[in-house]
Scaffold this active site. Structure first.
Site, short mmCIF file in Angstrom:
data_model
loop_
_atom_site.label_atom_id
_atom_site.label_comp_id
_atom_site.label_asym_id
_atom_site.label_seq_id
_atom_site.Cartn_x
_atom_site.Cartn_y
_atom_site.Cartn_z
CB SER A 101 -113.76 -28.49 83.71
OG SER A 101 -113.33 -29.75 84.14
CB SER A 102 -119.65 -29.46 82.21
OG SER A 102 -119.37 -30.06 80.95
CG ASP A 148 -104.11 -31.40 80.79
OD1 ASP A 148 -103.96 -31.40 79.54
OD2 ASP A 148 -105.22 -31.54 81.34
CG ASP A 208 -110.30 -30.18 83.14
OD1 ASP A 208 -109.55 -29.18 83.18
OD2 ASP A 208 -110.82 -30.60 82.10
N GLY A 244 -115.87 -25.63 77.58
CA GLY A 244 -114.46 -25.50 77.95
C GLY A 244 -114.25 -25.14 79.40
N GLY A 298 -119.98 -28.40 77.16
CA GLY A 298 -119.19 -28.16 75.96
C GLY A 298 -118.63 -26.75 75.89
NE ARG A 321 -110.28 -26.54 83.37
CZ ARG A 321 -110.84 -26.31 82.19
NH1 ARG A 321 -111.63 -25.27 82.00
NH2 ARG A 321 -110.64 -27.13 81.17
CG HIS A 377 -104.65 -28.74 73.94
ND1 HIS A 377 -105.30 -29.92 73.65
CD2 HIS A 377 -105.54 -27.75 73.67
CE1 HIS A 377 -106.52 -29.65 73.20
NE2 HIS A 377 -106.68 -28.33 73.21
#
Length: 368
Positions: free
Chosen positions: A139-140, A46, A185, A137, A135, A37, A44
């Site tokens: 949402s892996s 959520d 996420d 950002g 890494g 996503r 920051h």
């Protein structure tokens, strides 16, 4: 920078099949996938029970992201009870060792902690391929969590709600990856739809689809290639600072705090804590305004809010870095760009830019 030729689901499916045959010598029986996503605005917020506005990446919707990455896709086959032999392959931006420490043979025992009340989990072989940069950002981790949960549901079906599934995946991130993330996420990976962003209220878990299908519009995702590690001290520190300010103001979370209340109570908190809270309180308001602007097709207003968000993340929350700042500045200098900001937890990763579709090529060329 991401090119438009990144693997689609069909390509990842073929790669997973090849990898499975090479690793285990048989054909897989099952394939599942989950998207990465990009968060358009609402960073920051959520874990402060605020608002967020993400969209999934790689689904066949418009506007088409310049980076098209379906996320994690797993091919699997049942084994005898008690045997878990995973293998990981990388089909995207990440290093050849996909998800080291997550897909290792010993650490996959963690899936046994996921509670499926209907029946014990059988053993299985699995291969994971991915086109989500690690890494970055994007949402892996949640993509892997949701894909894994979806796969396990095929082995042991359950009747949990989507919100409950998202919370299970969130707990996996808390307990295994050590990242005290919010719910954004996991929810967007489960609920995102093509042609829409998703406004998520992280307090009530209510969601609202916001149309994002104007063919004149494009979303550009640019990878700084600076890799963050959100399990390090900075991310938990930011969360703790936010919680301390809320507690000092007598609130359950910063979602309940208005900017006027924060200003009036600034003597109760540290200067650093005040800046952290000022970002969150302002970002929640910006996200509500941005969702309204997007629904009205006011892309200029949306872009201004993106820029304000980045400046707040850079100056008050201090989670940007020089590379991200330079990418944002470069994008904003191109005619046809509405707005740009860092996306994700910060300390590296990617930027997201909203722009006219006709300006996408020249924007990419200028940034390169």
């Amino acid at each position: 920078m991401a090119a438009s030729s990144h693997p689609q689901v069909s390509e990842l499916l073929a790669e997973a099949r090849r990898a499975f045959r090479a690793e285990f010598g048989v054909e897989p029986q099952l394939a599942v996938s989950a998207p990465g996503r990009v968060n358009l605005i609402g960073e920051h917020t959520d874990y402060n029970q605020g608002l967020v506005l993400p969209m999934v990446r790689g689904w066949d919707g418009t506007p088409k992201p310049a980076a098209r990455c379906p996320g994690h896709l797993s091919r699997a086959r049942r084994r005898g009870a008690g045997k878990l032999i995973p293998s990981a392959r990388d089909a995207g931006w990440a290093s050849p060792n996909l998800l080291p420490g997550v897909c290792g043979r010993s650490t996959w025992g963690r899936v046994w902690d996921w509670r499926f009340p209907t029946a014990p989990l059988p053993g299985f072989n699995v291969v994971v391929v991915s086109s989500v940069p690690l890494g970055g950002g994007l949402s892996s981790s949640a993509s892997l969590e949701v894909a894994t949960y979806t796969f396990l549901q095929q082995l042991c079906p359950d009747s949990g709600t989507i919100a409950a599934r998202a919370q299970v995946c969130q707990q996996a991130e808390h307990s295994f990856a050590g990242v005290p993330c919010g719910i954004m996420d996991q929810l967007i990976a489960l609920m995102g739809q093509k042609g829409h962003a998703l406004l998520i209220d992280c307090r009530s878990l209510e969601t609202t689809l916001v149309p994002l299908s104007d063919p004149r519009l494009a979303v550009l995702i640019t990878n700084s290639n600076v890799h963050h590690a959100l399990g390090s001290s900075e991310y938990p520190l930011r969360r703790r600072q936010c919680e301390e300010v809320a507690q000092a103001l007598g609130k359950e979370s910063l979602r309940e705090v208005k900017l006027e209340e924060l200003d009036a109570g600034k003597e109760l908190v540290s200067k650093e804590g005040f800046r952290r809270a000022r970002h969150v309180v302002g970002e929640i308001r910006r996200t509500a305004q941005a969702a309204d602007a997007l629904s009205r097709g006011d892309y200029r207003a949306f872009g201004r809010l993106m820029v304000e968000s980045h400046q707040s993340l850079r100056d008050d929350f201090e989670v940007s870095c020089p590379e991200l700042d330079q990418l944002v500045e470069a994008a904003l200098s191109v005619p046809g760009v509405y707005g740009s900001r860092m996306t994700g937890g910060g300390f590296g990763g990617c930027t997201v830019t909203l722009l006219e579709a006709a300006a996408a090529s020249r924007t990419m060329q200028h940034i390169q």
